[in-house]
Design a protein around this motif. Structure first.
Motif, PDB file in Angstrom:
ATOM      1  N   SER A 242       0.836  -1.198   0.000  1.00 56.62           N
ATOM      2  CA  SER A 242       0.000   0.000   0.000  1.00 56.62           C
ATOM      3  C   SER A 242       0.871   1.248   0.000  1.00 56.62           C
ATOM      4  CB  SER A 242      -0.899   0.008   1.236  1.00 56.62           C
ATOM      5  OG  SER A 242      -0.165   0.427   2.385  1.00 56.62           O
ATOM      6  N   PRO A 243       0.281   2.437  -0.282  1.00 60.65           N
ATOM      7  CA  PRO A 243       1.063   3.677  -0.219  1.00 60.65           C
ATOM      8  C   PRO A 243       1.642   3.943   1.170  1.00 60.65           C
ATOM      9  CG  PRO A 243      -0.978   4.039  -1.412  1.00 60.65           C
ATOM     10  CD  PRO A 243      -1.073   2.669  -0.803  1.00 60.65           C
TER      11      PRO A 243
ATOM     12  N   MET B 242       0.032  -6.932   1.693  1.00 65.67           N
ATOM     13  CA  MET B 242      -0.848  -8.103   1.633  1.00 65.67           C
ATOM     14  C   MET B 242      -0.091  -9.225   0.938  1.00 65.67           C
ATOM     15  SD  MET B 242      -4.744  -8.559   0.219  1.00 65.67           S
ATOM     16  CE  MET B 242      -4.446  -7.779  -1.365  1.00 65.67           C
ATOM     17  N   LEU B 243      -0.090 -10.399   1.552  1.00 67.39           N
ATOM     18  CA  LEU B 243       0.613 -11.568   1.026  1.00 67.39           C
ATOM     19  C   LEU B 243      -0.385 -12.672   0.740  1.00 67.39           C
ATOM     20  CD1 LEU B 243       3.156 -13.368   0.510  1.00 67.39           C
ATOM     21  CD2 LEU B 243       3.122 -13.863   2.977  1.00 67.39           C
ATOM     22  N   ARG B 244      -0.305 -13.220  -0.474  1.00 68.99           N
ATOM     23  CA  ARG B 244      -1.140 -14.350  -0.862  1.00 68.99           C
ATOM     24  C   ARG B 244      -0.236 -15.491  -1.322  1.00 68.99           C
ATOM     25  NH1 ARG B 244      -4.725 -12.726  -5.444  1.00 68.99           N
ATOM     26  NH2 ARG B 244      -5.988 -14.517  -4.820  1.00 68.99           N
ATOM     27  N   LEU B 245      -0.458 -16.674  -0.797  1.00 69.86           N
ATOM     28  CA  LEU B 245       0.293 -17.870  -1.171  1.00 69.86           C
ATOM     29  C   LEU B 245      -0.624 -18.762  -1.990  1.00 69.86           C
ATOM     30  CD1 LEU B 245       1.779 -18.547   2.374  1.00 69.86           C
ATOM     31  CD2 LEU B 245       2.953 -17.443   0.475  1.00 69.86           C
ATOM     32  N   VAL B 246      -0.254 -19.034  -3.231  1.00 67.77           N
ATOM     33  CA  VAL B 246      -1.077 -19.867  -4.114  1.00 67.77           C
ATOM     34  C   VAL B 246      -0.583 -21.310  -4.013  1.00 67.77           C
ATOM     35  CG1 VAL B 246      -1.911 -20.229  -6.457  1.00 67.77           C
ATOM     36  CG2 VAL B 246      -1.446 -17.899  -5.650  1.00 67.77           C
TER      37      VAL B 246
ATOM     38  N   GLN C 228      -7.127  -9.174   9.900  1.00 70.62           N
ATOM     39  CA  GLN C 228      -7.373  -8.089   8.946  1.00 70.62           C
ATOM     40  C   GLN C 228      -7.593  -8.682   7.568  1.00 70.62           C
ATOM     41  OE1 GLN C 228      -4.801  -4.668   9.364  1.00 70.62           O
ATOM     42  NE2 GLN C 228      -4.919  -4.173   7.187  1.00 70.62           N
ATOM     43  N   SER C 229      -8.637  -8.219   6.876  1.00 71.71           N
ATOM     44  CA  SER C 229      -9.005  -8.817   5.589  1.00 71.71           C
ATOM     45  C   SER C 229      -8.797  -7.896   4.400  1.00 71.71           C
ATOM     46  CB  SER C 229     -10.471  -9.264   5.621  1.00 71.71           C
ATOM     47  OG  SER C 229     -11.332  -8.151   5.844  1.00 71.71           O
ATOM     48  N   THR C 230      -8.530  -6.619   4.623  1.00 77.09           N
ATOM     49  CA  THR C 230      -8.335  -5.691   3.516  1.00 77.09           C
ATOM     50  C   THR C 230      -7.068  -4.869   3.711  1.00 77.09           C
ATOM     51  OG1 THR C 230      -9.579  -3.821   4.472  1.00 77.09           O
ATOM     52  CG2 THR C 230     -10.833  -5.473   3.240  1.00 77.09           C
ATOM     53  N   LEU C 231      -6.450  -4.520   2.590  1.00 72.61           N
ATOM     54  CA  LEU C 231      -5.288  -3.639   2.579  1.00 72.61           C
ATOM     55  C   LEU C 231      -5.772  -2.246   2.218  1.00 72.61           C
ATOM     56  CD1 LEU C 231      -2.125  -3.677   2.794  1.00 72.61           C
ATOM     57  CD2 LEU C 231      -2.112  -3.877   0.296  1.00 72.61           C
ATOM     58  N   ARG C 232      -5.466  -1.279   3.060  1.00 68.98           N
ATOM     59  CA  ARG C 232      -5.918   0.090   2.833  1.00 68.98           C
ATOM     60  C   ARG C 232      -5.003   0.773   1.823  1.00 68.98           C
ATOM     61  NH1 ARG C 232      -9.238   3.095   6.195  1.00 68.98           N
ATOM     62  NH2 ARG C 232      -8.961   1.494   7.792  1.00 68.98           N
ATOM     63  N   MET C 233      -5.578   1.176   0.687  1.00 71.17           N
ATOM     64  CA  MET C 233      -4.824   1.866  -0.359  1.00 71.17           C
ATOM     65  C   MET C 233      -5.244   3.341  -0.348  1.00 71.17           C
ATOM     66  SD  MET C 233      -3.121  -0.727  -1.655  1.00 71.17           S
ATOM     67  CE  MET C 233      -2.463  -0.189  -3.234  1.00 71.17           C
TER      68      MET C 233
ATOM     69  N   ASN D 231      -5.177   9.849  -3.264  1.00 72.83           N
ATOM     70  CA  ASN D 231      -5.786  11.184  -3.385  1.00 72.83           C
ATOM     71  C   ASN D 231      -6.675  11.525  -2.197  1.00 72.83           C
ATOM     72  OD1 ASN D 231      -4.604  11.592  -5.959  1.00 72.83           O
ATOM     73  ND2 ASN D 231      -6.293  10.509  -6.947  1.00 72.83           N
ATOM     74  N   GLY D 232      -6.262  11.111  -1.004  1.00 74.11           N
ATOM     75  CA  GLY D 232      -7.034  11.420   0.194  1.00 74.11           C
ATOM     76  C   GLY D 232      -8.209  10.497   0.440  1.00 74.11           C
ATOM     77  N   LEU D 233      -8.426   9.520  -0.435  1.00 73.08           N
ATOM     78  CA  LEU D 233      -9.494   8.528  -0.264  1.00 73.08           C
ATOM     79  C   LEU D 233      -8.881   7.188   0.145  1.00 73.08           C
ATOM     80  CD1 LEU D 233     -11.909   9.059  -3.289  1.00 73.08           C
ATOM     81  CD2 LEU D 233     -12.577   9.079  -0.881  1.00 73.08           C
ATOM     82  N   ASP D 234      -9.555   6.499   1.038  1.00 79.86           N
ATOM     83  CA  ASP D 234      -9.114   5.163   1.432  1.00 79.86           C
ATOM     84  C   ASP D 234      -9.867   4.118   0.615  1.00 79.86           C
ATOM     85  OD1 ASP D 234      -7.300   6.042   3.275  1.00 79.86           O
ATOM     86  OD2 ASP D 234      -8.634   5.839   4.998  1.00 79.86           O
ATOM     87  N   LEU D 235      -9.150   3.479  -0.304  1.00 80.23           N
ATOM     88  CA  LEU D 235      -9.702   2.350  -1.042  1.00 80.23           C
ATOM     89  C   LEU D 235      -9.278   1.080  -0.317  1.00 80.23           C
ATOM     90  CD1 LEU D 235      -8.841   3.489  -4.683  1.00 80.23           C
ATOM     91  CD2 LEU D 235     -10.880   3.999  -3.346  1.00 80.23           C
ATOM     92  N   HIS D 236     -10.128   0.078  -0.322  1.00 79.75           N
ATOM     93  CA  HIS D 236      -9.835  -1.169   0.385  1.00 79.75           C
ATOM     94  C   HIS D 236      -9.645  -2.285  -0.628  1.00 79.75           C
ATOM     95  CE1 HIS D 236     -10.543   0.154   4.545  1.00 79.75           C
ATOM     96  NE2 HIS D 236     -11.395   0.990   3.991  1.00 79.75           N
TER      97      HIS D 236
END
Length: 375
Positions: free
Chosen positions: A130-131, A136-140, A190-195, A198-203
């Motif tokens: 994230s900024p 976030m780590l995903r293992l396939v 925690q299930s989401t990474l906060r991105m 531009n001042g907005l929090d995208l999940h």
């Protein structure tokens, strides 16, 4: 930018590596202008350049070698692992994670999947920063066989990499050239990474899409917001909305905004962001963009489309042609499919366009076009 992997022919993914960056950007501008040359009324805004290296916020790495000596990178022509853990287009934060992840693979004895032999378990590592520097780590994995080992050793990994906030396992049992499977198992609270953009929090949830170049994504959303605010429509659809980047940026007083996306995970993320921002007139639905448009009983004043590389296609173009939509903001990662779609929209005039270099060191780029209904 210099890359030792490219020079050694170990990796040629970045096909423009070694080409001066100003030349890369100018070439992308020329390419796009050539494809959209039939649109003679088009005003070209200055292209938006990116930093040359360390720009990728996401790495999709193949795991090869052995559990004792894993490689994190790609596969060669024989299906053997090539280690790219010092890849220069990855962000410094991602690069810091790779050696620790290699140690985790060895410690937990996570056997890499051997593609030629079709055996082993760990296929890929997908890691996003994230900024704010959180990860976030995903293992396939091929199966759930290694889950107990991963759970056992996860605390030590999180202690070594405290920036890792979300960890999941993706199950991909099939032997085919697809990055991941459908089933995701979350391993952290925690299930989401906060991105923060531009001042907005995208999940961002594990199976949600987000642009791989955060500063360019921010520029993309700002450009979309600027055009929408200038036109000031009362109603906007954001089709192929992902986690809601355009929809959330284009929300405004007296404006109804609807986002449509096939990924339910992305819609959950978009709804969370909208709720946190207190945007009461912004709504999101999971579904197919074309089916939503064809089934709607009325059309908005403005439509934003940000489709995958294949473009929006004949059906959606046909609906736009027959609708009351006055303006379209088209964000494309493939100017060839964009040109094809614009040719299928003769009722619209392309007014402005801007190239944004989302993918330095490659031939790929993003381009935004503002369309206005003619007459």
């Amino acid at each position: 930018m210099h890359c030792s992997y490219f020079d050694a022919a170990a990796c040629r993914s970045c096909t423009q590596m070694g080409v001066p960056y100003a030349e890369q950007l100018a070439g992308k501008q020329r390419h796009c202008e050539m494809l959209l040359a039939p649109h003679t009324e088009l005003e070209w805004l200055l292209p938006v350049g990116s930093q040359e290296s360390g720009f990728r916020n996401k790495a999709k790495m193949v795991v090869g070698g052995t559990a004792q000596d894993p490689t994190i990178g790609i596969l060669d022509a024989d299906g053997q692992g090539v280690d790219l853990r010092e890849c220069g287009v990855c962000s410094p934060g991602l690069l810091d994670c790779f050696p620790v992840l290699a140690g985790f693979i060895s410690q937990a004895r996570l056997t890499p999947y051997d593609v030629p032999q079709r055996r082993g378990e760990l296929k890929h590592i997908i890691i996003t920063e994230s900024p704010d520097g959180e990860v976030m780590l995903r293992l396939v994995l091929r199966s759930e066989q290694l889950l107990p080992r991963i759970r056992k050793h996860l605390p030590s990994l999180l202690a070594a990499l405290p920036q890792v906030k979300v960890v999941s396992v993706n199950l991909h049992p099939e032997h085919k050239a697809v990055l991941e499977g459908d089933r995701e198992i979350l391993l952290t609270e925690q299930s989401t990474l906060r991105m923060r953009v531009n001042g907005l929090d995208l999940h961002l949830r594990p199976q949600s899409f987000f642009q791989t170049n955060t500063p360019m994504a921010a520029a993309l959303y700002r450009q979309g917001r600027e055009w929408v605010d200038e036109l000031d429509p009362a109603s906007v659809w954001d089709l192929y909305c992902g986690v809601g980047g355009f929809a959330l940026h284009c929300a405004g007083p007296g404006r109804d905004v609807t986002g449509i996306e096939t990924s339910r995970e992305a819609i959950v993320s978009a709804k969370l962001s909208s709720k946190e921002a207190g945007l009461e007139r912004v709504g999101f639905q999971a579904g197919d963009a074309t089916a939503f448009a064809l089934g709607a009983d009325r059309s908005p004043e403005l439509v934003i489309v940000n489709p995958p590389r294949r473009g929006i296609g004949k059906e959606l173009c046909g609906w736009l042609e027959s609708s009351d939509v006055q303006h379209v903001v088209y964000s494309s990662c493939n100017a060839q499919s964009l040109a094809r779609d614009l040719a299928a929209l003769p009722s619209f005039t392309a007014r402005r366009a801007r190239v944004l270099d989302m993918f330095p060191q490659t031939m790929h780029y993003e381009v935004m076009v503002l369309l206005e209904r003619a007459g």
